[in-house]
Design a protein around this motif. Structure first.
Motif, PDB file in Angstrom:
ATOM      1  N   TYR A   1      -5.481   3.741   2.479  1.00 39.71           N
ATOM      2  CA  TYR A   1      -6.825   3.470   1.977  1.00 39.71           C
ATOM      3  C   TYR A   1      -7.863   3.446   3.092  1.00 39.71           C
ATOM      4  O   TYR A   1      -9.054   3.312   2.830  1.00 39.71           O
ATOM      5  CB  TYR A   1      -6.844   2.131   1.221  1.00 39.71           C
ATOM      6  CG  TYR A   1      -6.096   2.190  -0.088  1.00 39.71           C
ATOM      7  CD1 TYR A   1      -6.730   2.546  -1.267  1.00 39.71           C
ATOM      8  CD2 TYR A   1      -4.736   1.907  -0.138  1.00 39.71           C
ATOM      9  CE1 TYR A   1      -6.040   2.612  -2.477  1.00 39.71           C
ATOM     10  CE2 TYR A   1      -4.029   1.971  -1.336  1.00 39.71           C
ATOM     11  CZ  TYR A   1      -4.695   2.332  -2.494  1.00 39.71           C
ATOM     12  OH  TYR A   1      -4.008   2.406  -3.684  1.00 39.71           O
ATOM     13  N   THR A   2      -7.416   3.575   4.339  1.00 42.95           N
ATOM     14  CA  THR A   2      -8.326   3.599   5.482  1.00 42.95           C
ATOM     15  C   THR A   2      -8.302   4.984   6.100  1.00 42.95           C
ATOM     16  O   THR A   2      -7.307   5.395   6.702  1.00 42.95           O
ATOM     17  CB  THR A   2      -7.904   2.548   6.532  1.00 42.95           C
ATOM     18  OG1 THR A   2      -7.938   1.248   5.938  1.00 42.95           O
ATOM     19  CG2 THR A   2      -8.857   2.576   7.723  1.00 42.95           C
TER      20      THR A   2
ATOM     21  N   ARG B   1      -7.348   1.344  -5.746  1.00 47.45           N
ATOM     22  CA  ARG B   1      -8.483   0.542  -5.296  1.00 47.45           C
ATOM     23  C   ARG B   1      -9.363   1.403  -4.393  1.00 47.45           C
ATOM     24  O   ARG B   1      -8.995   2.523  -4.035  1.00 47.45           O
ATOM     25  CB  ARG B   1      -8.000  -0.719  -4.567  1.00 47.45           C
ATOM     26  CG  ARG B   1      -7.091  -0.469  -3.375  1.00 47.45           C
ATOM     27  CD  ARG B   1      -6.604  -1.788  -2.803  1.00 47.45           C
ATOM     28  NE  ARG B   1      -5.597  -1.649  -1.766  1.00 47.45           N
ATOM     29  CZ  ARG B   1      -5.845  -1.429  -0.480  1.00 47.45           C
ATOM     30  NH1 ARG B   1      -7.102  -1.283  -0.060  1.00 47.45           N
ATOM     31  NH2 ARG B   1      -4.852  -1.334   0.387  1.00 47.45           N
TER      32      ARG B   1
ATOM     33  N   LEU C   1     -11.306   3.324  -1.441  1.00 41.78           N
ATOM     34  CA  LEU C   1     -10.914   3.821  -0.128  1.00 41.78           C
ATOM     35  C   LEU C   1     -12.091   3.631   0.834  1.00 41.78           C
ATOM     36  O   LEU C   1     -13.250   3.547   0.419  1.00 41.78           O
ATOM     37  CB  LEU C   1     -10.539   5.304  -0.190  1.00 41.78           C
ATOM     38  CG  LEU C   1      -9.305   5.659  -1.010  1.00 41.78           C
ATOM     39  CD1 LEU C   1      -9.702   6.137  -2.395  1.00 41.78           C
ATOM     40  CD2 LEU C   1      -8.467   6.704  -0.318  1.00 41.78           C
TER      41      LEU C   1
ATOM     42  N   PHE D   1      -1.369   5.883  -6.802  1.00 45.21           N
ATOM     43  CA  PHE D   1      -2.372   5.970  -5.727  1.00 45.21           C
ATOM     44  C   PHE D   1      -3.482   6.948  -6.091  1.00 45.21           C
ATOM     45  O   PHE D   1      -3.194   8.051  -6.578  1.00 45.21           O
ATOM     46  CB  PHE D   1      -1.684   6.408  -4.435  1.00 45.21           C
ATOM     47  CG  PHE D   1      -2.616   6.626  -3.282  1.00 45.21           C
ATOM     48  CD1 PHE D   1      -3.087   5.551  -2.556  1.00 45.21           C
ATOM     49  CD2 PHE D   1      -3.034   7.901  -2.923  1.00 45.21           C
ATOM     50  CE1 PHE D   1      -3.938   5.748  -1.487  1.00 45.21           C
ATOM     51  CE2 PHE D   1      -3.882   8.112  -1.869  1.00 45.21           C
ATOM     52  CZ  PHE D   1      -4.342   7.029  -1.147  1.00 45.21           C
ATOM     53  N   PRO D   2      -4.774   6.573  -5.836  1.00 48.88           N
ATOM     54  CA  PRO D   2      -5.231   5.283  -5.342  1.00 48.88           C
ATOM     55  C   PRO D   2      -5.568   4.323  -6.491  1.00 48.88           C
ATOM     56  O   PRO D   2      -6.018   4.759  -7.542  1.00 48.88           O
ATOM     57  CB  PRO D   2      -6.501   5.655  -4.570  1.00 48.88           C
ATOM     58  CG  PRO D   2      -7.050   6.827  -5.317  1.00 48.88           C
ATOM     59  CD  PRO D   2      -5.855   7.588  -5.822  1.00 48.88           C
TER      60      PRO D   2
ATOM     61  N   ALA E   1       0.842  -1.208   0.000  1.00 46.18           N
ATOM     62  CA  ALA E   1       0.000   0.000   0.000  1.00 46.18           C
ATOM     63  C   ALA E   1       0.867   1.244   0.000  1.00 46.18           C
ATOM     64  O   ALA E   1       0.592   2.217  -0.709  1.00 46.18           O
ATOM     65  CB  ALA E   1      -0.922  -0.001   1.224  1.00 46.18           C
TER      66      ALA E   1
ATOM     67  N   ASP F   1      -1.705   2.428   6.308  1.00 47.69           N
ATOM     68  CA  ASP F   1      -2.642   2.130   5.221  1.00 47.69           C
ATOM     69  C   ASP F   1      -3.316   3.415   4.732  1.00 47.69           C
ATOM     70  O   ASP F   1      -4.183   3.960   5.420  1.00 47.69           O
ATOM     71  CB  ASP F   1      -3.690   1.131   5.702  1.00 47.69           C
ATOM     72  CG  ASP F   1      -4.694   0.774   4.616  1.00 47.69           C
ATOM     73  OD1 ASP F   1      -4.497   1.209   3.458  1.00 47.69           O
ATOM     74  OD2 ASP F   1      -5.675   0.080   4.926  1.00 47.69           O
TER      75      ASP F   1
ATOM     76  N   GLN G   1     -11.878   6.480  -7.654  1.00 47.58           N
ATOM     77  CA  GLN G   1     -12.112   5.215  -6.959  1.00 47.58           C
ATOM     78  C   GLN G   1     -13.285   5.387  -5.996  1.00 47.58           C
ATOM     79  O   GLN G   1     -13.495   6.493  -5.466  1.00 47.58           O
ATOM     80  CB  GLN G   1     -10.877   4.783  -6.162  1.00 47.58           C
ATOM     81  CG  GLN G   1      -9.671   4.412  -6.990  1.00 47.58           C
ATOM     82  CD  GLN G   1      -9.848   3.088  -7.722  1.00 47.58           C
ATOM     83  OE1 GLN G   1     -10.705   2.269  -7.369  1.00 47.58           O
ATOM     84  NE2 GLN G   1      -9.026   2.865  -8.748  1.00 47.58           N
TER      85      GLN G   1
END
Length: 333
Positions: A98-99, A40, A42, A37-38, A28, A96, A71
């Motif tokens: 994405y979190t 995938r 979020l 990025f990104p 990640a 991370d 995304q």
């Protein structure tokens, strides 16, 4: 022998799980810093149930952020323990990008009220940007003899411990603001905690309590209807919702400025390139015409920030509310 074999297999599984987690976070971070990025969806975690102000603001933000990021941004409601359930779930996702987490002012008050909250708002997270600000206000009944904040403070000084104020509960933002104002104004007010909802307002209108502290947008309709009188706004400027109402600083307590806010953070350890990209996307989101209009409709003001500015706000509010809680000896039973 069989038990020993099982233990060896279990230990090996734990090592494999640890390596898999390490590699997932590392990947990640690499993708976040590689320019891709990104790549995938979020996740935007919210420490409140669907339908409330924090959730609505999160969904407004997520919708536009998804368009800019290319995304999906999935809102994940995790209410409980005053937001601590959500805060700790994101804390555990160190590194991370994405979190993400939508945080209210309670993010900073929670650790003051509960030393076992399990998170440090300054050290455990990566601030990305503020999203909105809102002010509180003090109001009395329409028939109250108290016409101004100066009248209120004078009456409270003349009769210490006799003027009560209602809020949505012990440790609420309204409670802490009233305690801060009591200290700044040199008075002693009596707290009457309700179990949230509209009960304080109902009691104020019916004359059961003489004073409430509440978010200004909650008071404005009743004030315009002539059912209550708003004495002062806690923000730095007068409100477009109540333009004739002075700020607390104007009304007699110099330099008293308090606002609630919402913002977005990630867990600590996010790659700098991801932080830069997320901040840029959030700045675009918060200045979007439709987003601004939606936030203003809810009684707040849309305002983005740099990560450094947001970190400074989180740090200063954590210190401020910790002192208020200590000085007022506030305990949640």
């Amino acid at each position: 022998m069989c038990n020993a074999y099982k233990e060896i297999r279990f230990a090996g599984w734990l090592v494999a799980l640890g390596l898999a987690t390490f590699h997932a976070v590392a990947l990640a971070q690499v993708s976040a810093g590689s320019g891709a990025f990104p790549v995938r969806p979020l996740k935007l975690v919210v420490g409140a149930s669907p339908g409330g102000n924090v959730d609505i603001t999160a969904r407004i933000t997520a919708r536009r952020l998804a368009e800019l990021a290319g995304q999906p941004v999935v809102v994940d409601n995790r209410p409980g323990a005053g937001g601590a359930v959500a805060f700790n779930s994101v804390r555990q996702a160190a590194g991370d990008p994405y979190t993400l987490l939508m945080v209210p002012t309670g993010f900073t008050t929670g650790v003051a009220l509960n030393p076992n909250a399990g998170y440090d708002p300054v050290k455990d997270f990566t601030p990305l940007s503020t999203v909105s600000y809102f002010s509180y206000a003090l109001a009395v009944g329409a028939q109250s003899p108290l016409a101004t904040l100066r009248d209120l403070l004078a009456a409270a000084k003349a009769r210490p411990g006799t003027i009560a104020y209602g809020t949505g509960g012990i440790g609420s933002g309204q409670h802490l603001i009233a305690e801060l104002l009591s200290s700044a104004g040199g008075v002693q007010l009596v707290h009457v905690p309700y179990k949230g909802g509209t009960a304080p307002m109902t009691s104020l209108i019916s004359g059961q309590i003489p004073l409430v502290v509440e978010i200004e947008s909650m008071l404005a309709p009743q004030a315009r209807a002539g059912k209550i009188r708003v004495l002062a706004i806690t923000g730095p400027n007068r409100s477009p919702l109540l333009p004739d109402v002075p700020t607390v600083s104007e009304a007699g307590v110099r330099d008293f400025v308090v606002q609630g806010w919402l913002g977005v953070v990630g867990p600590r350890g996010i790659a700098p390139e991801a932080v830069k990209k997320l901040n840029a996307a959030l700045r675009q989101t918060v200045t979007d015409v439709e987003v601004v209009a939606a936030i203003e409709k809810g009684g707040a003001v849309a305002r983005a920030s740099s990560p450094e500015e947001f970190l400074s706000l989180i740090d200063s509010d954590t210190r401020r509310w910790s002192k208020v809680v200590r000085d007022a000896k506030i305990q949640i039973r």
